[in-house]
Every structure is written in C-alpha cells, then in structure tokens.
Design a protein around this motif. Structure first.
Motif, PDB file in Angstrom:
ATOM      1  N   VAL A   1       0.829  -1.201   0.000  1.00 54.56           N
ATOM      2  CA  VAL A   1       0.000   0.000   0.000  1.00 54.56           C
ATOM      3  C   VAL A   1       0.865   1.254   0.000  1.00 54.56           C
ATOM      4  CG1 VAL A   1      -0.224   0.051   2.533  1.00 54.56           C
ATOM      5  CG2 VAL A   1      -1.970   1.136   1.104  1.00 54.56           C
ATOM      6  N   GLU A   2       0.475   2.247  -0.811  1.00 51.38           N
ATOM      7  CA  GLU A   2       1.193   3.521  -0.863  1.00 51.38           C
ATOM      8  C   GLU A   2       0.225   4.658  -1.196  1.00 51.38           C
ATOM      9  OE1 GLU A   2       4.984   3.812  -2.496  1.00 51.38           O
ATOM     10  OE2 GLU A   2       5.516   1.709  -2.122  1.00 51.38           O
ATOM     11  N   VAL A   3       0.386   5.786  -0.512  1.00 54.69           N
ATOM     12  CA  VAL A   3      -0.304   7.002  -0.925  1.00 54.69           C
ATOM     13  C   VAL A   3       0.227   7.403  -2.295  1.00 54.69           C
ATOM     14  CG1 VAL A   3      -0.567   9.473  -0.446  1.00 54.69           C
ATOM     15  CG2 VAL A   3      -0.758   7.817   1.417  1.00 54.69           C
ATOM     16  N   VAL A   4      -0.663   7.899  -3.149  1.00 60.31           N
ATOM     17  CA  VAL A   4      -0.288   8.334  -4.491  1.00 60.31           C
ATOM     18  C   VAL A   4      -0.607   9.820  -4.636  1.00 60.31           C
ATOM     19  CG1 VAL A   4      -0.591   7.957  -6.968  1.00 60.31           C
ATOM     20  CG2 VAL A   4      -0.849   6.035  -5.376  1.00 60.31           C
TER      21      VAL A   4
ATOM     22  N   ILE B   1      -4.863   6.404  -3.382  1.00 63.12           N
ATOM     23  CA  ILE B   1      -4.194   5.267  -2.746  1.00 63.12           C
ATOM     24  C   ILE B   1      -3.925   4.220  -3.825  1.00 63.12           C
ATOM     25  CG2 ILE B   1      -6.305   4.030  -2.105  1.00 63.12           C
ATOM     26  CD1 ILE B   1      -3.186   4.437   0.133  1.00 63.12           C
ATOM     27  N   GLY B   2      -2.781   3.559  -3.714  1.00 63.32           N
ATOM     28  CA  GLY B   2      -2.424   2.583  -4.738  1.00 63.32           C
ATOM     29  C   GLY B   2      -1.530   1.502  -4.156  1.00 63.32           C
TER      30      GLY B   2
ATOM     31  N   VAL C   1      -3.984   1.827  -8.920  1.00 60.88           N
ATOM     32  CA  VAL C   1      -4.325   3.006  -8.127  1.00 60.88           C
ATOM     33  C   VAL C   1      -5.836   3.240  -8.198  1.00 60.88           C
ATOM     34  CG1 VAL C   1      -3.868   4.550 -10.066  1.00 60.88           C
ATOM     35  CG2 VAL C   1      -3.808   5.464  -7.753  1.00 60.88           C
ATOM     36  N   SER C   2      -6.399   3.766  -7.126  1.00 57.04           N
ATOM     37  CA  SER C   2      -7.830   4.053  -7.083  1.00 57.04           C
ATOM     38  C   SER C   2      -8.174   5.229  -7.994  1.00 57.04           C
ATOM     39  CB  SER C   2      -8.253   4.372  -5.654  1.00 57.04           C
ATOM     40  OG  SER C   2      -9.616   4.754  -5.612  1.00 57.04           O
ATOM     41  N   ARG C   3      -9.364   5.189  -8.573  1.00 60.16           N
ATOM     42  CA  ARG C   3      -9.870   6.342  -9.337  1.00 60.16           C
ATOM     43  C   ARG C   3     -10.334   7.459  -8.413  1.00 60.16           C
ATOM     44  NH1 ARG C   3     -11.031   5.673 -14.762  1.00 60.16           N
ATOM     45  NH2 ARG C   3     -10.986   3.532 -15.570  1.00 60.16           N
TER      46      ARG C   3
END
Length: 225
Positions: A79-82, A94-95, A119-121
């Motif tokens: 998990v990583e913040v994008v 988030i991705g 990654v999330s839309r």
C-alpha cells in the motif's frame, strides 16, 4: 488518459500521466526504514545506497484496472499514498507498488518496472488534507486461498510528510507538476512479504470521515524457459 473522480463531488479529472515516480525507503524515522530494509533483506534484496530513493517507472504502468497480469508467482503488492499533479493542483489517492520480488533480489529498479501499479480512481485534493496529514491512516488486505487478511496497517506518520518528501525530490512547494504521479512509500508487512491472489488498499481520513480504496486481482502468467 486516466480518469479520476473527486470523492466529495464526483468531479472528473482527465489526466495524462507522463512521469511516474516511486519513492522508495521513504520512512520518516530511521527505525521504520530499517524494519523495511530487514524484511526485504530476508527475501534477498540489497539495502539501498541512500534514503529515500526516487525510482522512475514507465508512466503507462499506472493503472486503475481491477485485474493486473504478473509474470510468475513471486510478485506482491504494498500500500502507498499516491500524489498526482494536475493543472488544478495536486491530488491524493491510494495505490499499490506491486513488485516482482524475484527481480527485486538483483535489481530494485528493474523490479519496479516489471509490474503494473494499481491506483484508485477516487481522489482528494492535497490541499484538503495537508493541514491534518498526520491523522491519515492506510491499510492493505491480501487474499490467500480465498480468504482476505490484514496485510499492512498504520498511520502515514511512519512516512515522510508530502512537503518533506517533495522537498527531497527537489521541489520548493508540496505540489507535483501536471502529468507527474508519485507513490510515496509503504508500511511494514504483517507476517512477511508474500504473493497473494488479490489485494485491497485503503486510505482513511478520520477528521472528515472520508475513505478511498481500490481492489484488484492478480492474474499469473506462466514463465516459459
């Protein structure tokens, strides 16, 4: 072009991502960096020359697809913040820095390139959360034999604040240029790094009650020798 949607308003952003950066070893405290180094050393990964390191990955590896194809059975998500740069400002999503662990043992840079980066839309503006950034939390859930289990969990306080991360990247302001996207570092894994059938990532803002998440399946392609 990739379409992202603002969580609060459903406003759509059509973004042509032209530069994709992976911020590796981006922990805020040395103890957290050392923990991640040790868990990767356990699977044969050489420690970094310095921290953080900014890996460049082909921009078309960023995807919002619900299924990603991987070569062989030795890849896994994290998990990583994008952060995503647009003409209207920097967005937050988030991705997963899905990575080939077999390749990682001989080249971290190459391992990052091998796999798609889901990654999330869904997005927020960075401006809407930067004043209470350290209250955000993120988590990942991995599916093994049809059962989803908690894989990572923690606050973003374990990672460099966007202002400091982007400063180290060479920027004066916490704002990416339009067309840039950056994955901003991950959390320690619960139970060791391992491949899964599916992966879900979640970013939560307890101040506003908002949440962003993304779920994807992995389809394994056979390795022909």
């Amino acid at each position: 072009m990739t379409t992202f949607y603002m969580v609060d308003t459903d406003e759509a952003f059509e973004i042509d991502v032209q530069e994709l950066i992976i911020a590796g070893w981006a922990g805020r405290e040395q103890a957290g960096i050392d923990e991640h180094i040790e868990e990767l050393k356990a699977i044969g990964v050489t420690p970094p020359s310095s921290t953080p390191l900014f890996y460049r990955v082909a921009a078309d590896q960023l995807t919002t697809a619900a299924t990603v194809q991987v070569l062989g059975g030795e890849s896994s998500g994290e998990v990583e913040v994008v952060l995503i740069g647009t003409p209207q400002g920097t967005l937050v999503s988030i991705g997963s820095d899905h990575t080939d662990r077999e390749a990682e043992a001989w080249s971290v840079a190459h391992s990052k390139q091998v796999c798609a980066k889901p990654v999330s839309r869904q997005v927020w503006t960075l401006e809407s959360v930067i004043d209470h950034w350290d209250q955000l939390t993120m988590a990942s859930y991995a599916t093994f034999n049809g059962e989803e289990v908690l894989y990572q969990q923690g606050g973003v306080t374990g990672l460099l604040h966007p202002q400091e991360l982007l400063r180290r990247f060479g920027l004066d302001q916490p704002q990416l240029a339009p067309g840039q996207a950056m994955l901003c570092g991950t959390l320690p894994v619960i139970g060791g790094v391992r491949p899964s059938e599916a992966f879900r990532v979640v970013l939560e803002d307890p101040v506003t009650g908002r949440k962003i998440e993304h779920f994807y399946n992995t389809k394994t392609l056979s390795v022909v020798k």
